[in-house]
Design a protein around this motif. Structure first.
Motif, PDB file in Angstrom:
ATOM      1  N   THR A   1      33.049 -58.263 -77.133  1.00 42.94           N
ATOM      2  CA  THR A   1      33.579 -58.841 -75.905  1.00 42.94           C
ATOM      3  C   THR A   1      33.800 -57.744 -74.871  1.00 42.94           C
ATOM      4  O   THR A   1      33.982 -56.569 -75.227  1.00 42.94           O
ATOM      5  CB  THR A   1      34.915 -59.563 -76.129  1.00 42.94           C
ATOM      6  N   ILE A   2      33.793 -58.161 -73.624  1.00 42.53           N
ATOM      7  CA  ILE A   2      34.175 -57.265 -72.534  1.00 42.53           C
ATOM      8  C   ILE A   2      35.071 -58.050 -71.594  1.00 42.53           C
ATOM      9  O   ILE A   2      34.766 -59.194 -71.238  1.00 42.53           O
ATOM     10  CB  ILE A   2      32.958 -56.676 -71.802  1.00 42.53           C
ATOM     11  N   SER A   3      36.181 -57.439 -71.216  1.00 39.15           N
ATOM     12  CA  SER A   3      37.110 -58.107 -70.326  1.00 39.15           C
ATOM     13  C   SER A   3      36.742 -57.813 -68.875  1.00 39.15           C
ATOM     14  O   SER A   3      35.900 -56.953 -68.581  1.00 39.15           O
ATOM     15  CB  SER A   3      38.532 -57.637 -70.600  1.00 39.15           C
TER      16      SER A   3
ATOM     17  N   TRP B   1      29.747 -61.909 -76.689  1.00 36.54           N
ATOM     18  CA  TRP B   1      28.454 -61.975 -77.358  1.00 36.54           C
ATOM     19  C   TRP B   1      28.665 -62.457 -78.788  1.00 36.54           C
ATOM     20  O   TRP B   1      29.513 -61.923 -79.514  1.00 36.54           O
ATOM     21  CB  TRP B   1      27.769 -60.623 -77.361  1.00 36.54           C
ATOM     22  N   TYR B   2      27.870 -63.441 -79.151  1.00 40.52           N
ATOM     23  CA  TYR B   2      27.858 -63.997 -80.495  1.00 40.52           C
ATOM     24  C   TYR B   2      26.446 -63.892 -81.044  1.00 40.52           C
ATOM     25  O   TYR B   2      25.485 -63.725 -80.308  1.00 40.52           O
ATOM     26  CB  TYR B   2      28.266 -65.474 -80.490  1.00 40.52           C
ATOM     27  N   ARG B   3      26.333 -64.051 -82.342  1.00 38.45           N
ATOM     28  CA  ARG B   3      25.019 -64.190 -82.943  1.00 38.45           C
ATOM     29  C   ARG B   3      25.105 -65.153 -84.114  1.00 38.45           C
ATOM     30  O   ARG B   3      26.158 -65.312 -84.728  1.00 38.45           O
ATOM     31  CB  ARG B   3      24.459 -62.840 -83.390  1.00 38.45           C
ATOM     32  N   GLN B   4      23.979 -65.776 -84.377  1.00 37.20           N
ATOM     33  CA  GLN B   4      23.896 -66.704 -85.493  1.00 37.20           C
ATOM     34  C   GLN B   4      22.583 -66.491 -86.220  1.00 37.20           C
ATOM     35  O   GLN B   4      21.506 -66.726 -85.652  1.00 37.20           O
ATOM     36  CB  GLN B   4      24.024 -68.148 -85.019  1.00 37.20           C
TER      37      GLN B   4
ATOM     38  N   SER C   1      37.374 -53.428 -70.619  1.00 39.85           N
ATOM     39  CA  SER C   1      37.665 -53.037 -71.994  1.00 39.85           C
ATOM     40  C   SER C   1      36.794 -53.845 -72.956  1.00 39.85           C
ATOM     41  O   SER C   1      36.508 -55.021 -72.709  1.00 39.85           O
ATOM     42  CB  SER C   1      39.137 -53.243 -72.320  1.00 39.85           C
ATOM     43  N   THR C   2      36.369 -53.199 -74.026  1.00 36.84           N
ATOM     44  CA  THR C   2      35.452 -53.823 -74.978  1.00 36.84           C
ATOM     45  C   THR C   2      36.033 -53.822 -76.383  1.00 36.84           C
ATOM     46  O   THR C   2      36.864 -52.982 -76.734  1.00 36.84           O
ATOM     47  CB  THR C   2      34.097 -53.105 -74.996  1.00 36.84           C
ATOM     48  N   ASN C   3      35.563 -54.772 -77.177  1.00 38.36           N
ATOM     49  CA  ASN C   3      35.904 -54.842 -78.584  1.00 38.36           C
ATOM     50  C   ASN C   3      34.664 -55.267 -79.347  1.00 38.36           C
ATOM     51  O   ASN C   3      33.835 -56.035 -78.821  1.00 38.36           O
ATOM     52  CB  ASN C   3      37.036 -55.855 -78.832  1.00 38.36           C
ATOM     53  N   PHE C   4      34.548 -54.807 -80.584  1.00 37.41           N
ATOM     54  CA  PHE C   4      33.357 -55.094 -81.372  1.00 37.41           C
ATOM     55  C   PHE C   4      33.728 -55.436 -82.803  1.00 37.41           C
ATOM     56  O   PHE C   4      34.720 -54.947 -83.341  1.00 37.41           O
ATOM     57  CB  PHE C   4      32.417 -53.883 -81.375  1.00 37.41           C
ATOM     58  N   ALA C   5      32.892 -56.252 -83.400  1.00 44.75           N
ATOM     59  CA  ALA C   5      33.016 -56.528 -84.822  1.00 44.75           C
ATOM     60  C   ALA C   5      32.623 -55.290 -85.612  1.00 44.75           C
ATOM     61  O   ALA C   5      31.816 -54.471 -85.152  1.00 44.75           O
ATOM     62  CB  ALA C   5      32.121 -57.708 -85.199  1.00 44.75           C
ATOM     63  N   ASP C   6      33.190 -55.175 -86.802  1.00 42.82           N
ATOM     64  CA  ASP C   6      32.896 -54.010 -87.631  1.00 42.82           C
ATOM     65  C   ASP C   6      31.398 -53.886 -87.931  1.00 42.82           C
ATOM     66  O   ASP C   6      30.887 -52.785 -88.082  1.00 42.82           O
ATOM     67  CB  ASP C   6      33.678 -54.092 -88.944  1.00 42.82           C
ATOM     68  N   SER C   7      30.723 -55.023 -87.997  1.00 43.81           N
ATOM     69  CA  SER C   7      29.315 -55.010 -88.372  1.00 43.81           C
ATOM     70  C   SER C   7      28.428 -54.325 -87.331  1.00 43.81           C
ATOM     71  O   SER C   7      27.317 -53.902 -87.647  1.00 43.81           O
ATOM     72  CB  SER C   7      28.823 -56.449 -88.593  1.00 43.81           C
ATOM     73  N   VAL C   8      28.908 -54.209 -86.098  1.00 43.31           N
ATOM     74  CA  VAL C   8      28.092 -53.606 -85.042  1.00 43.31           C
ATOM     75  C   VAL C   8      28.770 -52.415 -84.379  1.00 43.31           C
ATOM     76  O   VAL C   8      28.164 -51.747 -83.529  1.00 43.31           O
ATOM     77  CB  VAL C   8      27.715 -54.647 -83.960  1.00 43.31           C
TER      78      VAL C   8
ATOM     79  N   PHE D   1      26.438 -50.921 -81.179  1.00 48.59           N
ATOM     80  CA  PHE D   1      26.278 -51.801 -80.009  1.00 48.59           C
ATOM     81  C   PHE D   1      27.313 -51.424 -78.951  1.00 48.59           C
ATOM     82  O   PHE D   1      28.443 -51.029 -79.269  1.00 48.59           O
ATOM     83  CB  PHE D   1      26.491 -53.265 -80.382  1.00 48.59           C
ATOM     84  N   THR D   2      26.929 -51.550 -77.696  1.00 47.14           N
ATOM     85  CA  THR D   2      27.865 -51.382 -76.586  1.00 47.14           C
ATOM     86  C   THR D   2      27.667 -52.524 -75.595  1.00 47.14           C
ATOM     87  O   THR D   2      26.595 -53.139 -75.542  1.00 47.14           O
ATOM     88  CB  THR D   2      27.655 -50.047 -75.860  1.00 47.14           C
ATOM     89  N   ILE D   3      28.712 -52.796 -74.838  1.00 49.10           N
ATOM     90  CA  ILE D   3      28.654 -53.816 -73.795  1.00 49.10           C
ATOM     91  C   ILE D   3      29.065 -53.163 -72.483  1.00 49.10           C
ATOM     92  O   ILE D   3      30.058 -52.418 -72.434  1.00 49.10           O
ATOM     93  CB  ILE D   3      29.580 -55.012 -74.099  1.00 49.10           C
TER      94      ILE D   3
END
Length: 125
Positions: A52-54, A38-41, A58-65, A69-71
């Motif tokens: 991201t989700i593999s 997931w991206y945003r602009q 497994s998931t990873n997130f930017a510090d800003s969210v 946020f969850t995936i």
């Protein structure tokens, strides 16, 4: 070859929640994703990778969210959801889903990253 479609965007008040969906589909092929991203602009800003989700889940997130946020993966193949909670005005952006993986057609693999068209999320009172 791989179609990616996002849905679920809209207008939400600060502090509210929204869930985006992303589905990757193929015709006359099979597709197995390694990672759904997931991206945003936001206007005037560069596209930002937010999570991201593999294929293993497994998931990873930017510090800003992170923490808001969850995936998750859907029951349908190649479907994922972005659950956005405690939304802030600065979360306003066009949200894009990208499917990274391998598409197979006639025993021929094609590796790539396929993008959706984006869905607008606006956080405002």
């Amino acid at each position: 070859q791989v179609q990616v479609v996002e849905s679920g965007g809209g207008l939400v008040e600060p502090g509210g929640s929204l869930r985006l969906s992303c589905a990757a589909s193929v015709s006359e092929s099979t597709f197995n994703f390694n990672t759904m991203e997931w991206y945003r602009q936001a206007p005037g800003k560069q596209r930002e990778l937010i999570g991201t989700i593999s294929s293993s889940g497994s998931t990873n997130f930017a510090d800003s969210v992170k923490g808001r946020f969850t995936i998750s993966r859907g029951n349908a193949k190649n479907t994922v959801y972005l659950q956005m909670n405690r939304l802030k005005p600065e979360d306003t952006a066009v949200y894009y889903c990208a499917a990274e993986g391998i598409a197979w057609r006639d025993s021929t693999p094609t590796a790539g990253r396929w993008w959706g068209q984006g869905t607008q999320v606006t956080v405002a009172s």
